[in-house]
Design a protein around this motif. Structure first.
Motif, mmCIF file in Angstrom:
data_model
loop_
_atom_site.group_PDB
_atom_site.id
_atom_site.type_symbol
_atom_site.label_atom_id
_atom_site.label_comp_id
_atom_site.label_asym_id
_atom_site.label_seq_id
_atom_site.Cartn_x
_atom_site.Cartn_y
_atom_site.Cartn_z
ATOM 1 N N VAL A 195 -27.444 59.701 -18.267
ATOM 2 C CA VAL A 195 -28.695 60.603 -18.578
ATOM 3 C C VAL A 195 -28.926 60.927 -19.985
ATOM 4 O O VAL A 195 -30.088 60.767 -20.529
ATOM 5 N N GLY A 196 -27.746 60.989 -20.772
ATOM 6 C CA GLY A 196 -27.960 61.097 -22.126
ATOM 7 C C GLY A 196 -28.425 59.854 -22.983
ATOM 8 O O GLY A 196 -29.341 60.170 -23.967
ATOM 9 N N TYR A 197 -28.063 58.689 -22.452
ATOM 10 C CA TYR A 197 -28.566 57.563 -23.244
ATOM 11 C C TYR A 197 -30.054 57.419 -22.957
ATOM 12 O O TYR A 197 -30.655 57.106 -23.757
ATOM 13 N N LEU A 198 -30.510 57.613 -21.561
ATOM 14 C CA LEU A 198 -31.748 57.493 -21.345
ATOM 15 C C LEU A 198 -32.610 58.431 -21.989
ATOM 16 O O LEU A 198 -33.831 58.029 -22.433
ATOM 17 N N ALA A 199 -32.167 59.571 -22.362
ATOM 18 C CA ALA A 199 -32.809 60.774 -23.104
ATOM 19 C C ALA A 199 -32.992 60.221 -24.526
ATOM 20 O O ALA A 199 -34.263 60.404 -25.066
ATOM 21 N N VAL A 200 -32.003 59.401 -24.971
ATOM 22 C CA VAL A 200 -32.278 58.889 -26.293
ATOM 23 C C VAL A 200 -33.274 57.969 -26.405
ATOM 24 O O VAL A 200 -34.175 57.771 -27.311
ATOM 25 N N VAL A 201 -33.220 57.000 -25.568
ATOM 26 C CA VAL A 201 -34.162 56.011 -25.338
ATOM 27 C C VAL A 201 -35.465 56.083 -25.039
ATOM 28 O O VAL A 201 -36.262 55.623 -25.835
ATOM 29 N N MET A 202 -35.763 57.392 -24.444
ATOM 30 C CA MET A 202 -37.221 57.909 -24.403
ATOM 31 C C MET A 202 -37.596 58.282 -25.485
ATOM 32 O O MET A 202 -38.754 58.656 -25.641
ATOM 33 N N LEU A 203 -36.803 58.527 -26.671
ATOM 34 C CA LEU A 203 -37.197 59.069 -28.029
ATOM 35 C C LEU A 203 -38.231 58.183 -28.460
ATOM 36 O O LEU A 203 -39.382 58.406 -29.149
ATOM 37 N N GLY A 204 -38.073 57.083 -28.310
ATOM 38 C CA GLY A 204 -39.045 55.990 -28.614
ATOM 39 C C GLY A 204 -40.222 56.004 -27.981
ATOM 40 O O GLY A 204 -41.257 55.923 -28.658
ATOM 41 N N VAL A 205 -40.242 56.283 -26.598
ATOM 42 C CA VAL A 205 -41.592 56.250 -25.868
ATOM 43 C C VAL A 205 -42.241 57.568 -26.447
ATOM 44 O O VAL A 205 -43.318 57.645 -26.766
ATOM 45 N N ALA A 206 -41.324 58.688 -26.716
ATOM 46 C CA ALA A 206 -41.965 60.022 -27.247
ATOM 47 C C ALA A 206 -42.632 59.776 -28.494
ATOM 48 O O ALA A 206 -43.779 60.256 -28.843
ATOM 49 N N GLY A 207 -41.935 59.013 -29.473
ATOM 50 C CA GLY A 207 -42.325 58.950 -30.800
ATOM 51 C C GLY A 207 -43.818 58.026 -30.698
ATOM 52 O O GLY A 207 -44.724 58.501 -31.562
#
Length: 299
Positions: A195-207
């Motif tokens: 879950v933590g890793y997915l949250a970090v990966v989704m930062l790219g989508v968010a940006g």
């Protein structure tokens, strides 16, 4: 000759400063709690979070009424179905597997791509800045709240899946197709790591979505553009002819969390993926702030 006297400094200003109302503090404008309430009252926030609760229930119902002897029985995906019904941890893992590559991308793009563009499309953005709210603060508050709701959506999805899966299938060790059974206690830690890793990966989508949100007045264009560009990156990542160029695509390490299920855990790609996501997110957010603080706001 009498020397002219300097006028007294007006209340609320100092010499050489711009006139400001007495007691005005830029950092006190647009409180985060106010933006949280504003976004919570929006229908898209309620529907998105509601669907995060509904999806695990839909999957559970599908397993309950599905045909175990269908024509696809015995393929690679059916083995994952078997694992999904072998315990709450496995059910949560299966839910992540089927939603990480698209659904979570759409939800994060929705929260981060709609936040500024929707204000522009409604014509309320210029009124927010006329309060006056400093542009950088307005962007920072909206970004923090959008990221917060994205994280809540992810946790809601996984938490609901873990709860309903445990109630229906019990509490058993975590299983996977790449390793032996993992004890339940260790399985919880690995699930939290995923879950933590997915949250970090989704930062790219968010940006990416946030950058498009400040570049257009069309919220749908910002959200859809971010999703389409993310899908395009995923497609390019499958083209082996690109060679090492694929390593620099933002989606190249999207599935690196599968390494957390192996014994021993494979964390090399997880670290690379986290670094890549943070770098892309920082780049996109920097461009968004640079663009927004210099553009004319007419809507």
């Amino acid at each position: 000759m009498t020397r002219p006297t300097t006028p007294a400094t007006a209340p609320g200003r100092t010499e050489g400063s711009v006139m400001a109302a007495e007691g005005y503090k830029p950092t006190a404008t647009l409180p985060i709690r106010a933006e949280i309430r504003r976004q919570a009252s929006r229908r898209r926030t309620q529907l998105a979070l509601g669907f995060m609760v509904l999806l695990p229930l839909i999957i559970l119902i599908a397993f309950e009424f599905g045909d175990d002897d269908g024509p696809d029985r015995g393929n690679a995906f059916s083995s994952l179905n078997d694992l999904a019904t072998s315990g709450g941890l496995n059910f949560a893992l299966f839910t992540i597997l089927v939603s990480a590559s698209f659904l979570l991308v759409v939800v994060v793009a929705l929260f981060c791509g709609d936040t500024v563009a929707s204000e522009a499309s409604w014509g309320s953005l210029r009124y927010l800045l006329a309060i006056p709210v400093p542009r950088a603060r307005l962007l920072a508050v909206k970004l923090i709240v959008a990221l917060g709701y994205s994280l809540v959506a992810l946790l809601t999805l996984v938490g609901t899946a873990l709860l309903v899966g445990t109630l229906r299938y019990g509490w058993h060790p975590l299983s996977s197709t790449v390793a032996a059974e993992i004890p339940a206690g260790d399985g919880v830690l690995r699930l939290l790591g995923i879950v933590g890793y997915l949250a970090v990966v989704m930062l790219g989508v968010a940006g990416l979505a946030f950058l498009l949100s400040v570049a257009t007045d069309a919220a749908l264009g910002a959200v859809g553009g971010a999703v389409l560009l993310w899908i395009l990156s995923s497609i390019l990542d499958q083209i082996e002819a690109l060679g090492s160029i694929r390593n620099f695509l933002p989606t190249h390490y999207s599935d690196a969390w599968l390494g957390l299920l192996s014994s021993p855990m494979q964390t090399d790609d997880v670290v690379k993926g986290a670094i890549s996501a943070v770098c892309y997110a920082t780049l996109f957010w920097s461009l968004a702030f640079y663009r927004f603080t210099r553009k004319d706001i007419t809507s």
